[in-house]
Design a protein around this motif. Structure first.
Motif, PDB file in Angstrom:
ATOM      1  N   ILE A   1      27.135  15.891 -38.987  1.00 26.33           N
ATOM      2  CA  ILE A   1      28.396  15.544 -38.112  1.00 26.33           C
ATOM      3  C   ILE A   1      29.107  16.393 -37.236  1.00 26.33           C
ATOM      4  O   ILE A   1      29.419  15.552 -36.389  1.00 26.33           O
ATOM      5  N   SER A   2      29.029  17.856 -37.681  1.00 21.93           N
ATOM      6  CA  SER A   2      29.124  19.012 -36.826  1.00 21.93           C
ATOM      7  C   SER A   2      28.497  18.799 -35.524  1.00 21.93           C
ATOM      8  O   SER A   2      28.744  18.502 -34.520  1.00 21.93           O
ATOM      9  N   GLU A   3      26.940  18.716 -35.708  1.00 23.88           N
ATOM     10  CA  GLU A   3      25.869  18.592 -34.589  1.00 23.88           C
ATOM     11  C   GLU A   3      25.938  17.277 -33.655  1.00 23.88           C
ATOM     12  O   GLU A   3      26.027  17.526 -32.849  1.00 23.88           O
ATOM     13  N   SER A   4      26.336  16.240 -34.112  1.00 23.96           N
ATOM     14  CA  SER A   4      26.554  15.015 -33.426  1.00 23.96           C
ATOM     15  C   SER A   4      28.034  15.660 -32.914  1.00 23.96           C
ATOM     16  O   SER A   4      27.257  14.558 -30.930  1.00 23.96           O
ATOM     17  N   LEU A   5      29.010  15.719 -33.186  1.00 26.47           N
ATOM     18  CA  LEU A   5      30.303  16.298 -32.434  1.00 26.47           C
ATOM     19  C   LEU A   5      30.263  16.302 -31.315  1.00 26.47           C
ATOM     20  O   LEU A   5      30.095  16.698 -30.251  1.00 26.47           O
ATOM     21  N   LEU A   6      29.471  17.987 -31.681  1.00 26.35           N
ATOM     22  CA  LEU A   6      29.090  19.143 -30.593  1.00 26.35           C
ATOM     23  C   LEU A   6      27.741  17.789 -29.413  1.00 26.35           C
ATOM     24  O   LEU A   6      28.260  18.474 -28.213  1.00 26.35           O
ATOM     25  N   ASP A   7      26.966  17.860 -29.760  1.00 21.54           N
ATOM     26  CA  ASP A   7      26.855  17.101 -29.343  1.00 21.54           C
ATOM     27  C   ASP A   7      27.224  15.816 -27.920  1.00 21.54           C
ATOM     28  O   ASP A   7      26.703  15.953 -26.575  1.00 21.54           O
TER      29      ASP A   7
ATOM     30  N   SER B   1      29.252   9.212 -28.493  1.00 21.10           N
ATOM     31  CA  SER B   1      28.800   9.186 -26.160  1.00 21.10           C
ATOM     32  C   SER B   1      29.753   8.387 -24.991  1.00 21.10           C
ATOM     33  O   SER B   1      29.780   7.630 -24.158  1.00 21.10           O
ATOM     34  N   SER B   2      31.259   7.152 -26.458  1.00 23.82           N
ATOM     35  CA  SER B   2      31.483   5.881 -25.750  1.00 23.82           C
ATOM     36  C   SER B   2      32.694   6.852 -24.826  1.00 23.82           C
ATOM     37  O   SER B   2      33.129   7.186 -25.395  1.00 23.82           O
ATOM     38  N   LYS B   3      32.948   6.518 -23.608  1.00 24.32           N
ATOM     39  CA  LYS B   3      34.500   7.185 -22.959  1.00 24.32           C
ATOM     40  C   LYS B   3      35.589   5.541 -23.509  1.00 24.32           C
ATOM     41  O   LYS B   3      36.935   5.389 -23.392  1.00 24.32           O
ATOM     42  N   GLU B   4      34.425   5.128 -24.560  1.00 27.98           N
ATOM     43  CA  GLU B   4      35.947   3.734 -24.632  1.00 27.98           C
ATOM     44  C   GLU B   4      36.829   3.933 -25.534  1.00 27.98           C
ATOM     45  O   GLU B   4      36.333   4.607 -26.311  1.00 27.98           O
ATOM     46  N   GLU B   5      37.947   3.550 -25.860  1.00 25.89           N
ATOM     47  CA  GLU B   5      38.237   3.798 -27.662  1.00 25.89           C
ATOM     48  C   GLU B   5      37.787   2.729 -28.733  1.00 25.89           C
ATOM     49  O   GLU B   5      37.843   1.654 -27.844  1.00 25.89           O
ATOM     50  N   HIS B   6      37.406   2.804 -29.696  1.00 25.74           N
ATOM     51  CA  HIS B   6      37.142   1.842 -30.215  1.00 25.74           C
ATOM     52  C   HIS B   6      37.906   1.603 -30.798  1.00 25.74           C
ATOM     53  O   HIS B   6      38.955   1.896 -31.542  1.00 25.74           O
ATOM     54  N   ASN B   7      37.680  -0.087 -31.794  1.00 28.33           N
ATOM     55  CA  ASN B   7      38.323  -1.100 -32.641  1.00 28.33           C
ATOM     56  C   ASN B   7      38.629  -0.951 -33.722  1.00 28.33           C
ATOM     57  O   ASN B   7      37.475  -0.467 -33.934  1.00 28.33           O
ATOM     58  N   ASP B   8      39.552  -0.774 -34.818  1.00 26.64           N
ATOM     59  CA  ASP B   8      39.946  -0.579 -36.096  1.00 26.64           C
ATOM     60  C   ASP B   8      38.240  -0.899 -37.538  1.00 26.64           C
ATOM     61  O   ASP B   8      38.287   0.090 -37.992  1.00 26.64           O
TER      62      ASP B   8
END
Length: 130
Positions: free
Chosen positions: A110-116, A85-92
């Motif tokens: 995983i697909s459900e989470s991404l689609l949500d 849900s974050s709009k920020e780029e995440h650190n490695d």
């Protein structure tokens, strides 16, 4: 649970430390039940950039997995949705720390989470993926 941002982080760390020191599975189950409410009030940047907080979530998930808790995958999925849900780029480093907990999720979860995340987050940031 009251508070937001840094306050909720402190509440989480206190509750996690108490559960960890007591090794009481019931306290871990209570934390798992409260997880959605806790992370709603915590900025994603705190989870991703504060190493102490991040390590506590990783340890929490490892404990649930080691104890064979049925709450492991739902908690992992909740955390994945939160991070997506974050709009920020995440650190490695943060991504690397979280990878093991997401490996227990199946393709459907995983697909459900991404689609949500795509459908329910206005302004979803596709650039934040690496």
């Amino acid at each position: 649970l009251k508070g937001t941002g840094e306050e909720i982080k402190d509440v989480w760390l206190f509750m996690f430390t108490q559960a960890q020191q007591s090794e009481d599975i019931q306290q871990f189950h209570a934390l798992a039940d409260a997880l959605p409410d806790i992370i709603k009030k915590m900025p994603v940047s705190v989870l991703m950039n504060d190493k102490t907080t991040r390590n506590s979530f990783v340890s929490f998930m490892q404990y649930l997995k080691e104890k064979g808790s049925g709450q492991t995958n739902p908690c992992a999925q909740t955390l994945l949705k939160f991070i997506l849900s974050s709009k920020e780029e995440h650190n490695d480093a943060a991504i690397d720390d979280f990878k093991p907990m997401f490996q227990s999720l199946n393709h459907e979860q995983i697909s459900e989470s991404l689609l949500d995340a795509i459908l329910n987050n206005e302004g979803f940031n596709f650039v934040s993926f690496k």
